[in-house]
Enzyme design. Structure first.
Site, short mmCIF file in Angstrom:
data_model
loop_
_atom_site.label_atom_id
_atom_site.label_comp_id
_atom_site.label_asym_id
_atom_site.label_seq_id
_atom_site.Cartn_x
_atom_site.Cartn_y
_atom_site.Cartn_z
N HIS A 19 0.89 -1.17 -0.14
CA HIS A 19 0.15 0.09 -0.16
C HIS A 19 1.10 1.23 0.12
CE1 HIS A 19 0.81 0.34 4.17
NE2 HIS A 19 -0.01 -0.80 4.56
N HIS A 22 3.86 1.37 2.46
CA HIS A 22 5.02 0.90 2.22
C HIS A 22 5.79 1.33 1.07
CE1 HIS A 22 2.52 -3.02 3.41
NE2 HIS A 22 3.11 -2.67 4.33
N CYS A 127 0.96 -10.27 20.76
CA CYS A 127 0.35 -9.63 19.78
C CYS A 127 0.59 -10.25 18.52
CB CYS A 127 0.40 -8.05 19.73
SG CYS A 127 -0.09 -7.29 18.29
N CYS A 130 2.05 -7.03 16.26
CA CYS A 130 3.47 -6.68 16.28
C CYS A 130 4.52 -7.85 16.03
CB CYS A 130 3.66 -6.30 17.57
SG CYS A 130 2.61 -5.16 18.09
N CYS A 145 -3.68 -4.07 22.38
CA CYS A 145 -2.19 -3.66 21.91
C CYS A 145 -2.43 -2.15 21.44
CB CYS A 145 -1.77 -4.46 20.89
SG CYS A 145 -0.75 -3.68 19.84
N HIS A 148 -2.44 -1.98 17.48
CA HIS A 148 -3.32 -2.79 16.50
C HIS A 148 -4.69 -2.80 17.19
CE1 HIS A 148 0.55 -4.14 15.46
NE2 HIS A 148 0.03 -4.07 14.01
N LYS A 299 -6.33 7.43 9.23
CA LYS A 299 -5.50 6.36 9.22
C LYS A 299 -5.84 5.24 8.14
CE LYS A 299 -3.18 3.40 12.42
NZ LYS A 299 -3.00 2.55 13.53
N LYS A 302 -7.71 -1.50 6.75
CA LYS A 302 -8.85 -2.36 5.78
C LYS A 302 -10.15 -2.33 6.23
CE LYS A 302 -5.57 -6.07 4.39
NZ LYS A 302 -4.89 -7.20 4.77
N1 MSP Z 1 8.05 -6.72 8.57
C1 MSP Z 1 8.26 -5.76 9.64
C2 MSP Z 1 9.49 -4.99 9.48
C3 MSP Z 1 10.70 -5.83 9.50
S1 MSP Z 1 12.16 -4.90 9.16
C4 MSP Z 1 13.50 -6.10 9.78
C5 MSP Z 1 6.96 -4.99 9.32
N2 MSP Z 1 6.46 -5.16 8.18
S2 MSP Z 1 5.08 -3.91 7.50
O1 MSP Z 1 4.66 -4.42 6.36
O2 MSP Z 1 4.10 -4.05 8.44
O3 MSP Z 1 5.69 -2.70 7.70
C6 MSP Z 1 6.89 -2.27 6.71
C7 MSP Z 1 7.32 -1.00 6.86
O4 MSP Z 1 6.27 -0.14 6.24
C8 MSP Z 1 7.48 -0.44 8.17
O5 MSP Z 1 8.65 0.32 8.20
C9 MSP Z 1 6.37 0.42 8.43
O6 MSP Z 1 6.48 1.43 9.44
C10 MSP Z 1 5.90 1.06 7.01
N3 MSP Z 1 4.62 1.36 6.91
C11 MSP Z 1 3.34 0.48 7.15
N4 MSP Z 1 2.35 1.37 7.09
C12 MSP Z 1 2.69 2.43 6.73
C13 MSP Z 1 2.01 3.97 6.66
N5 MSP Z 1 0.68 3.79 6.68
N6 MSP Z 1 2.56 4.96 6.39
C14 MSP Z 1 4.09 4.94 6.35
N7 MSP Z 1 4.91 3.83 6.63
C15 MSP Z 1 4.20 2.75 7.05
O7 MSP Z 1 6.80 -4.13 10.08
#
Ligand code: MSP
Length: 527
Positions: A19, A22, A127, A130, A145, A148, A299, A302
């Site tokens: 999304h 990411h 959790c 997390c 949590c 979440h 925020k 889903k």
């Molecule tokens: N798998 C773990 C990270 C392991 S690193 C050794 C994880 N994955 S995640 O898919 O949940 O998130 C991946 C990255 O995307 C994280 O740095 C997270 O902060 C970032 N983001 C997820 N949603 C976000 C937003 N809405 N806005 C900005 N970044 C966000 O955590």
């Protein structure tokens, strides 16, 4: 020139499609990577996907797939998205890659042999979001949590634990003596507070409860639990081996920056340093925790149905490439703060900055060069710059250092503002000096000097904007006959050479305004 620059992103969970959040992180990191590619010949950019754990196992089961099938399908979606966004990584690591799994097993074994990992029966609040046990004092009043907003599971298991507490004092000391270790620095205090009451952490799960994980070599009942597996990607990807690391590892480690979201700062600034200390490896130079992206100030979730796919933005606005989206995302928030995406704001900002200010400045200067001089640069244009033109050019050149300095502090939005300020000052210079009036008055040398000064500045601008908008920058450079791969240290003010620069047919806009009618027709597709 810098010796080397090694940077990483967080690796994304593959229980869904990518999304815009990411994408924000990968775009920021790609921009930093491209910036440093113009400051060193030795830059390495790592990204990838985090594929083990209970969340993946459950999502796969509920969709009738094996975990491996789900991981293969979804990690490909991340790769496709990064391709569409011009995120140009050097390696895409998957935690299911065999070389990674093998070294994670060795790392675990090494820590176990050293006594840093021990077995212990434990009951706690786990959790799934997390992928970790929570401290009861961190739960909300309703026992949820805080991130979440879900009730954690009570889990009672015999697990392996990592002696995080043994490294507490060294980590505190490191954070205090390295004020730029955690960026932005205002987050360091949060981490120091969290360190106050840390406990040893569980680093394995029983295979019975979590089957989808890396096996522990000498204990088949247990699998290595997410964080040791996930965090180690930063060293396994470049060839770390407890027995014999590769030259590439020796060359690139310690990492220059881990770019991550603020939600996983604790894992990166407490767990990861402790693991590295236990492995006798130096710590990364910076952990840059970016803020979160909201959609229309809400925020993403889903349940709200407002999760936006990054590639759908490109499709909706029929963008020829990702430049405008990259620029918008990268400038959506000051260093480390939360940002927002909205269709309206996107259109307004990219139209104003990329089309009206920057693109138009280049287009009309080249058009005037063709109109008045048949596209030819004469030596007297270069030799007869006014004091004002010389000072503007000097200031633009000086901005390279200013921009570099912002990047040294991961101030990506702030650096872009500097670049746009060069464009604004140059637009003002054109308006004030009115080359069209000079031409009418037949002051051709002065007219040519104004135009060539602008074009010279646009070479600098193309280099500086390149990390954000690689396609636009390359197009600008090709119209200017400028080498977009010029290293920042080598940029001078003699890029525009005498002779024919461009013909009428070669001139074209580098960025077309995002059409507001078209943009209003449909909203981005939700994922
Ligand atoms: N798998 C773990 C990270 C392991 S690193 C050794 C994880 N994955 S995640 O898919 O949940 O998130 C991946 C990255 O995307 C994280 O740095 C997270 O902060 C970032 N983001 C997820 N949603 C976000 C937003 N809405 N806005 C900005 N970044 C966000 O955590």
């Amino acid at each position: 020139m810098i010796d080397k620059y090694y940077l990483t992103t967080a690796i994304d969970y593959v229980n869904g499609a990518p999304h815009i959040g990411h994408a924000y992180e990968k775009i920021l990191t790609d921009i930093i990577a491209r910036h440093y590619s113009l400051r060193t010949d030795n830059m390495f950019f790592l990204t990838g996907t985090d594929e083990h754990g209970i969340k993946i196992q459950k999502t796969a089961a509920s969709s009738g797939k094996t975990p491996k099938q789900l991981c293969d399908e979804n990690s490909q979606k991340f790769k496709d998205a990064w391709k569409a966004l011009d995120v140009n990584y050097n390696r895409f690591i998957r935690t299911t890659d065999q070389d990674h799994e093998k070294i994670v097993q060795k790392i675990f074994q090494k820590l176990k042999d050293k006594g840093d990992i021990y077995k212990h029966e434990y009951e706690g609040w786990y959790c799934q979001g997390c992928e970790c046990f929570l401290n009861p004092k961190d739960l909300t009043e309703d026992g949820l949590c805080p991130d979440h907003l879900k009730k954690p599971d009570i889990v009672k298991e015999e697990n392996y634990f990592f002696k995080l507490t043994a490294y507490k004092d060294r980590i505190i000391e490191h954070i205090k003596t390295h004020p730029d270790f955690i960026v932005p620095s205002f987050r360091a205090n949060e981490v120091l507070n969290q360190l106050e009451d840390i406990q040893d952490i569980s680093v394995s799960r029983s295979k019975e409860n979590v089957g989808w994980g890396i096996d522990i070599l000498d204990d088949p009942e247990q699998s290595i639990y997410v964080w040791i597996d996930a965090l180690s990607n930063y060293i396994t990807a470049i060839g770390y081996d407890p027995d014999n690391s590769t030259e590439q590892f020796k060359n690139l480690w310690p990492c220059d920056v881990h770019v991550i979201g603020k939600d996983i700062l604790k894992f990166h600034s407490i767990y990861w340093p402790a693991i590295l200390m236990a492995l006798d490896l130096p710590l990364p130079k910076h952990i840059f925790a970016h803020g979160w992206i909201t959609i229309d100030e809400t925020k993403m979730s889903k349940s709200l149905g407002n999760v936006v796919s990054p590639t759908s933005v490109l499709e909706t606005f029929e963008l020829p490439n990702a430049d405008a989206f990259r620029y918008y995302m990268a400038t959506s928030a000051p260093c480390g703060r939360d940002g927002n995406y909205s269709d309206q704001d996107f259109k307004e900002k990219v139209n104003a900055h990329l089309a009206n200010s920057m693109g138009n400045l280049l287009n009309r200067s080249l058009s005037m060069l063709v109109k008045y001089f048949d596209g030819e640069v004469k030596s007297e244009f270069i030799e007869n710059r006014s004091a004002e033109a010389q000072s503007l050019l000097r200031t633009a050149l000086g901005k390279i250092k200013t921009v570099e300095n912002h990047f040294n502090h991961f101030e990506i939005q702030e650096a872009a503002q500097e670049i746009i300020s060069i464009v604004d000052d140059t637009n003002k210079f054109v308006t004030d000096n009115a080359p069209w009036t000079l031409a009418k008055e037949e002051k051709m040398t002065e007219c040519g000097a104004v135009l060539v000064t602008v074009l010279e500045i646009m070479c600098i601008v193309s280099s500086l904007i390149y990390p954000y908008c690689p396609n636009i920058a390359s197009d600008m450079a090709s119209q200017l006959k400028y080498n977009i791969n010029t290293k920042y240290d080598d940029i001078k003010t003699d890029n525009i050479k005498t002779g024919k620069l461009i013909s009428k047919e070669e001139i074209h806009p580098v960025f077309l305004r995002v059409d507001s009618e078209l943009a209003d027709k449909s909203k981005p597709v939700k994922v």
